[in-house]
Design an enzyme around this catalytic site. Sequence first.
Site, PDB file in Angstrom:
ATOM      1  N   GLN A  49       1.265  29.143 -29.705  1.00 55.14           N
ATOM      2  CA  GLN A  49       2.623  28.723 -29.320  1.00 55.14           C
ATOM      3  C   GLN A  49       3.484  29.960 -29.141  1.00 55.14           C
ATOM      4  O   GLN A  49       3.530  30.830 -30.010  1.00 55.14           O
ATOM      5  CB  GLN A  49       3.213  27.812 -30.397  1.00 55.14           C
ATOM      6  CG  GLN A  49       4.666  27.410 -30.163  1.00 55.14           C
ATOM      7  CD  GLN A  49       5.663  28.377 -30.788  1.00 55.14           C
ATOM      8  OE1 GLN A  49       5.428  28.879 -31.885  1.00 55.14           O
ATOM      9  NE2 GLN A  49       6.756  28.646 -30.096  1.00 55.14           N
ATOM     10  N   HIS A 212      11.793  19.149 -32.469  1.00 47.94           N
ATOM     11  CA  HIS A 212      11.637  20.287 -33.374  1.00 47.94           C
ATOM     12  C   HIS A 212      11.798  19.847 -34.844  1.00 47.94           C
ATOM     13  O   HIS A 212      12.376  20.552 -35.655  1.00 47.94           O
ATOM     14  CB  HIS A 212      12.634  21.395 -33.035  1.00 47.94           C
ATOM     15  CG  HIS A 212      12.076  22.785 -33.222  1.00 47.94           C
ATOM     16  ND1 HIS A 212      11.642  23.560 -32.181  1.00 47.94           N
ATOM     17  CD2 HIS A 212      11.865  23.538 -34.324  1.00 47.94           C
ATOM     18  CE1 HIS A 212      11.210  24.730 -32.632  1.00 47.94           C
ATOM     19  NE2 HIS A 212      11.338  24.734 -33.940  1.00 47.94           N
TER      20      HIS A 212
HETATM   21  C1  LIG Z   1       8.963  25.542 -41.286  1.00 47.07           C
HETATM   22  C2  LIG Z   1       8.843  25.142 -39.844  1.00 47.07           C
HETATM   23  C3  LIG Z   1       8.606  26.127 -38.898  1.00 47.07           C
HETATM   24  C4  LIG Z   1       8.487  25.777 -37.555  1.00 47.07           C
HETATM   25  N1  LIG Z   1       8.218  26.765 -36.662  1.00 47.07           N
HETATM   26  C5  LIG Z   1       8.020  26.425 -35.371  1.00 47.07           C
HETATM   27  C6  LIG Z   1       7.632  27.428 -34.449  1.00 47.07           C
HETATM   28  O1  LIG Z   1       7.479  28.588 -34.788  1.00 47.07           O
HETATM   29  N2  LIG Z   1       7.451  27.041 -33.177  1.00 47.07           N
HETATM   30  C7  LIG Z   1       7.593  25.738 -32.752  1.00 47.07           C
HETATM   31  O2  LIG Z   1       7.400  25.437 -31.571  1.00 47.07           O
HETATM   32  N3  LIG Z   1       7.953  24.786 -33.617  1.00 47.07           N
HETATM   33  C8  LIG Z   1       8.157  25.089 -34.914  1.00 47.07           C
HETATM   34  N4  LIG Z   1       8.501  24.115 -35.802  1.00 47.07           N
HETATM   35  C9  LIG Z   1       8.609  22.709 -35.344  1.00 47.07           C
HETATM   36  C10 LIG Z   1       7.250  22.039 -35.510  1.00 47.07           C
HETATM   37  O3  LIG Z   1       6.304  22.596 -34.643  1.00 47.07           O
HETATM   38  C11 LIG Z   1       7.305  20.528 -35.227  1.00 47.07           C
HETATM   39  O4  LIG Z   1       7.854  20.337 -33.934  1.00 47.07           O
HETATM   40  C12 LIG Z   1       8.159  19.791 -36.232  1.00 47.07           C
HETATM   41  O5  LIG Z   1       7.988  20.300 -37.533  1.00 47.07           O
HETATM   42  C13 LIG Z   1       7.901  18.276 -36.194  1.00 47.07           C
HETATM   43  O6  LIG Z   1       6.714  17.905 -36.810  1.00 47.07           O
HETATM   44  P1  LIG Z   1       6.623  17.382 -38.334  1.00 47.07           P
HETATM   45  O7  LIG Z   1       7.685  16.336 -38.525  1.00 47.07           O
HETATM   46  O8  LIG Z   1       5.220  16.819 -38.443  1.00 47.07           O
HETATM   47  O9  LIG Z   1       6.852  18.577 -39.207  1.00 47.07           O
HETATM   48  C14 LIG Z   1       8.625  24.430 -37.151  1.00 47.07           C
HETATM   49  C15 LIG Z   1       8.872  23.447 -38.111  1.00 47.07           C
HETATM   50  C16 LIG Z   1       8.973  23.791 -39.446  1.00 47.07           C
HETATM   51  C17 LIG Z   1       9.221  22.706 -40.450  1.00 47.07           C
END
Ligand SMILES: Cc1cc2nc3c(=O)[nH]c(=O)nc-3n(C[C@H](O)[C@H](O)[C@H](O)COP(=O)(O)O)c2cc1C
Length: 324
Positions: A49, A212
């Site tokens: 990513q 996100h």
């Molecule tokens: C601690 C953390 C770091 C993240 N870092 C990124 C990242 O570097 N790049 C990205 O595209 N999304 C990032 N995200 C978003 C996640 O990829 C994802 O879209 C989001 O957490 C939703 O999924 P979930 O509800 O299963 O956590 C991050 C999310 C969290 C919680």
Amino acid sequence: MGLAALSAFRGDVILAQSAAEAGIVSVMSGASLIPMETVANAAPRTWFQAYLPVDSARVDRYLARVEEAGFRVLVLTVDMPVAASPENMRRGGFSAPLEWSPTLIADGMTHPRWLLGTLLRTLAAQGMPCFENSFAEPRCSPEGNDQVFPRIPLVSRKTRLRFAARDALTWRDVHHVRSRWSGPLVVKGILGPQDAVLAREGGADAIVLSNHGGRRLDSAVSALRQLETVVDALDGFPVLIDGGFRRGTDVLKALCLGARMVLVGRPFNYALATAGACGVRHAIDLLATEVDRDLALLGVGSCTGLTRERIVRRFTCGSGGMTS
Ligand SMILES: Cc1cc2nc3c(=O)[nH]c(=O)nc-3n(C[C@H](O)[C@H](O)[C@H](O)COP(=O)(O)O)c2cc1C
């Protein structure tokens, strides 16, 4: 998810290897603290990513590095043009990079297992962790020794990660990435049909519907709520989704509504922080077992048998408003 190596020693490698062992995809973050080359070597089928650097010369060099590292699938996150409101992060003492503060030090001291097993182990193995894969400007990285791929330390008062300031990027930049990236291109962070169509026109091979994790724009609609509309607008184009998928039934609902793949973030991060590789394996196993069991309970032999008709709606939106 960025910063996975703060959840456990070599966290990104653990996540990628555990996913590979389970036969599922994992996506390494461009905001990680482990060089992309290390993760690609440990788990060659991992996706990468990226947050796009602002100027195109840097984009080209960055993409060349990703390709040389051995990644085949590029996930381009487009929902972070500027930094989100930092108030809740500040309240928790978090910034990127971190800044030394009494709260940060107290946090470390009161979590000795993490301090010894993750932070000190990392410091002993590789010194101060850096954002190894962010394409920051050299002036942001006085400690960096590589002008082409400068590194930003995890803890620093002088530098700031430039995830923000991407508001100059446009769909033209997606076209540019497409022209330079020969493998599959996935655009992540789409929430509406118009952007989904633009991503497809920009050369994406798939999109990830995502808000996100609700961590960016307050009041943003959930990805699941938009799924049907976006799937309908794209006519067979692959739509992936993430955000809040926690149970097998959550996954099945998205597949019924047309998602090709469901991505899961935080649960695996928490599993990683709690019990390392063992925890991640356990979390994958829990979810896989639930999906299998729920399919059986639905009387469906495989995910391909999941269709919209399986969803019973409590509400429908008519022209006269919402009716039950
Ligand atoms: C601690 C953390 C770091 C993240 N870092 C990124 C990242 O570097 N790049 C990205 O595209 N999304 C990032 N995200 C978003 C996640 O990829 C994802 O879209 C989001 O957490 C939703 O999924 P979930 O509800 O299963 O956590 C991050 C999310 C969290 C919680």
